[in-house]
Design a protein around this motif. Structure first.
Motif, PDB file in Angstrom:
ATOM      1  N   ILE A  32       0.793  -1.165   0.216  1.00  0.00           N
ATOM      2  CA  ILE A  32      -0.095   0.004  -0.091  1.00  0.00           C
ATOM      3  C   ILE A  32       0.964   1.055  -0.023  1.00  0.00           C
ATOM      4  O   ILE A  32       0.557   2.281  -0.699  1.00  0.00           O
ATOM      5  CB  ILE A  32      -0.753  -0.144   1.292  1.00  0.00           C
ATOM      6  CG1 ILE A  32      -2.075  -1.091   0.990  1.00  0.00           C
ATOM      7  CG2 ILE A  32      -1.622   1.444   1.428  1.00  0.00           C
ATOM      8  CD1 ILE A  32      -2.972  -1.294   2.070  1.00  0.00           C
ATOM      9  N   VAL A  33       2.040   1.198   0.626  1.00  0.00           N
ATOM     10  CA  VAL A  33       2.855   2.468   0.639  1.00  0.00           C
ATOM     11  C   VAL A  33       3.717   2.545  -0.294  1.00  0.00           C
ATOM     12  O   VAL A  33       3.859   3.669  -0.909  1.00  0.00           O
ATOM     13  CB  VAL A  33       3.687   2.194   1.978  1.00  0.00           C
ATOM     14  CG1 VAL A  33       4.779   3.158   1.849  1.00  0.00           C
ATOM     15  CG2 VAL A  33       2.935   2.341   3.261  1.00  0.00           C
ATOM     16  N   SER A  34       3.944   1.561  -1.104  1.00  0.00           N
ATOM     17  CA  SER A  34       4.649   1.782  -2.316  1.00  0.00           C
ATOM     18  C   SER A  34       3.700   2.325  -3.400  1.00  0.00           C
ATOM     19  O   SER A  34       4.195   3.245  -4.036  1.00  0.00           O
ATOM     20  CB  SER A  34       5.152   0.403  -2.727  1.00  0.00           C
ATOM     21  OG  SER A  34       6.059  -0.295  -2.131  1.00  0.00           O
ATOM     22  N   VAL A  35       2.434   1.790  -3.629  1.00  0.00           N
ATOM     23  CA  VAL A  35       1.570   2.467  -4.441  1.00  0.00           C
ATOM     24  C   VAL A  35       1.152   3.920  -3.772  1.00  0.00           C
ATOM     25  O   VAL A  35       1.378   4.789  -4.752  1.00  0.00           O
ATOM     26  CB  VAL A  35       0.195   1.665  -4.409  1.00  0.00           C
ATOM     27  CG1 VAL A  35      -0.719   2.031  -5.306  1.00  0.00           C
ATOM     28  CG2 VAL A  35       0.476  -0.004  -4.927  1.00  0.00           C
ATOM     29  N   ILE A  88      12.047   8.845  -1.564  1.00  0.00           N
ATOM     30  CA  ILE A  88      12.494   9.576  -2.601  1.00  0.00           C
ATOM     31  C   ILE A  88      11.823   9.704  -3.721  1.00  0.00           C
ATOM     32  O   ILE A  88      11.734  10.873  -4.309  1.00  0.00           O
ATOM     33  CB  ILE A  88      14.024   8.988  -2.665  1.00  0.00           C
ATOM     34  CG1 ILE A  88      14.968   9.006  -1.639  1.00  0.00           C
ATOM     35  CG2 ILE A  88      14.602   9.611  -4.348  1.00  0.00           C
ATOM     36  CD1 ILE A  88      16.286   7.926  -1.953  1.00  0.00           C
ATOM     37  N   VAL A  89      11.016   8.794  -4.066  1.00  0.00           N
ATOM     38  CA  VAL A  89      10.109   8.862  -5.091  1.00  0.00           C
ATOM     39  C   VAL A  89       8.981   9.647  -5.084  1.00  0.00           C
ATOM     40  O   VAL A  89       8.744  10.427  -5.855  1.00  0.00           O
ATOM     41  CB  VAL A  89       9.587   7.238  -5.778  1.00  0.00           C
ATOM     42  CG1 VAL A  89       8.430   7.501  -6.662  1.00  0.00           C
ATOM     43  CG2 VAL A  89      10.689   6.587  -6.341  1.00  0.00           C
ATOM     44  N   MET A  90       8.088   9.507  -3.816  1.00  0.00           N
ATOM     45  CA  MET A  90       7.138  10.348  -3.518  1.00  0.00           C
ATOM     46  C   MET A  90       7.597  11.812  -3.675  1.00  0.00           C
ATOM     47  O   MET A  90       6.988  12.745  -4.056  1.00  0.00           O
ATOM     48  CB  MET A  90       6.803   9.911  -2.182  1.00  0.00           C
ATOM     49  CG  MET A  90       5.423  10.803  -1.699  1.00  0.00           C
ATOM     50  SD  MET A  90       4.543  10.156  -0.255  1.00  0.00           S
ATOM     51  CE  MET A  90       5.904  10.532   0.869  1.00  0.00           C
ATOM     52  N   TYR A  91       8.640  12.394  -2.831  1.00  0.00           N
ATOM     53  CA  TYR A  91       9.064  13.608  -2.608  1.00  0.00           C
ATOM     54  C   TYR A  91       9.608  14.019  -3.952  1.00  0.00           C
ATOM     55  O   TYR A  91       9.419  15.294  -4.114  1.00  0.00           O
ATOM     56  CB  TYR A  91       9.965  13.817  -1.336  1.00  0.00           C
ATOM     57  CG  TYR A  91       9.329  13.619  -0.135  1.00  0.00           C
ATOM     58  CD1 TYR A  91       8.190  14.407   0.015  1.00  0.00           C
ATOM     59  CD2 TYR A  91       9.876  12.661   0.923  1.00  0.00           C
ATOM     60  CE1 TYR A  91       7.619  14.239   1.519  1.00  0.00           C
ATOM     61  CE2 TYR A  91       9.169  12.512   2.104  1.00  0.00           C
ATOM     62  CZ  TYR A  91       8.123  13.192   2.268  1.00  0.00           C
ATOM     63  OH  TYR A  91       7.316  13.118   3.433  1.00  0.00           O
ATOM     64  N   SER A  92      10.242  13.370  -4.782  1.00  0.00           N
ATOM     65  CA  SER A  92      10.780  13.815  -5.785  1.00  0.00           C
ATOM     66  C   SER A  92       9.718  14.172  -6.864  1.00  0.00           C
ATOM     67  O   SER A  92       9.624  15.313  -7.470  1.00  0.00           O
ATOM     68  CB  SER A  92      11.506  13.009  -6.528  1.00  0.00           C
ATOM     69  OG  SER A  92      12.843  12.508  -5.767  1.00  0.00           O
ATOM     70  N   LEU A  93       8.593  13.344  -7.147  1.00  0.00           N
ATOM     71  CA  LEU A  93       7.382  13.681  -7.721  1.00  0.00           C
ATOM     72  C   LEU A  93       6.764  14.942  -7.311  1.00  0.00           C
ATOM     73  O   LEU A  93       6.371  15.611  -8.173  1.00  0.00           O
ATOM     74  CB  LEU A  93       6.568  12.474  -7.796  1.00  0.00           C
ATOM     75  CG  LEU A  93       6.941  11.153  -8.759  1.00  0.00           C
ATOM     76  CD1 LEU A  93       6.199   9.815  -8.517  1.00  0.00           C
ATOM     77  CD2 LEU A  93       7.100  11.610 -10.284  1.00  0.00           C
ATOM     78  N   SER A  94       6.702  14.999  -6.264  1.00  0.00           N
ATOM     79  CA  SER A  94       5.708  16.019  -5.242  1.00  0.00           C
ATOM     80  C   SER A  94       6.326  17.243  -5.679  1.00  0.00           C
ATOM     81  O   SER A  94       5.894  18.299  -5.989  1.00  0.00           O
ATOM     82  CB  SER A  94       5.621  15.790  -3.833  1.00  0.00           C
ATOM     83  OG  SER A  94       5.008  16.579  -3.164  1.00  0.00           O
ATOM     84  N   MET A  95       7.830  17.380  -5.458  1.00  0.00           N
ATOM     85  CA  MET A  95       8.544  18.586  -5.640  1.00  0.00           C
ATOM     86  C   MET A  95       8.549  18.957  -6.964  1.00  0.00           C
ATOM     87  O   MET A  95       8.221  19.994  -7.251  1.00  0.00           O
ATOM     88  CB  MET A  95       9.844  18.329  -4.975  1.00  0.00           C
ATOM     89  CG  MET A  95       9.963  18.507  -3.587  1.00  0.00           C
ATOM     90  SD  MET A  95      11.566  18.598  -2.792  1.00  0.00           S
ATOM     91  CE  MET A  95      11.974  19.929  -3.403  1.00  0.00           C
TER      92      MET A  95
END
Length: 108
Positions: A32-35, A88-95
């Motif tokens: 769930i966290v990965s998605v 890293i993926v989440m914050y990179s996409l978000s930023m």
């Protein structure tokens, strides 16, 4: 105080839990966290379209979106420092999405 935190982290890392975890609950939670890490940054996608497709910036606060961008930077650095790929993926996409929105607000 910082040194105490570092020593605690050293002790924690000596006894790591297996990955994937042997309990089903943790494996499901990891999935769930990965998605969520990939999908959640796209929650701002309607704002991105509004700015760049319709050229509408009314109701969007440059201050608020700039703060999202500024406060996201230390979180990205933290995730890189701890080598947590999901963060890293989440914050990179978000930023990236937030930076494009801020740029659109400034331009339009």
């Amino acid at each position: 105080m910082v040194f105490i935190h570092q020593h605690r982290r050293k002790r924690i890392y000596k006894n790591l839990q297996p990955y994937p975890h042997h309990k089903l609950y943790y494996r499901i939670l990891d999935g769930i966290v990965s998605v969520t890490a990939v999908i959640s940054p796209f929650a701002a996608f309607p704002q991105l379209l509004r700015v760049w497709v319709n050229h509408e910036t009314e109701g969007l606060s440059l201050f608020t979106w700039s703060l999202f961008l500024i406060f996201g930077f230390p979180l990205l650095l933290y995730s890189i420092a701890h080598k947590d790929l999901k963060l890293i993926v989440m914050y990179s996409l978000s930023m990236t999405i937030t930076a494009v929105i801020v740029l659109g607000i400034v331009l339009f």
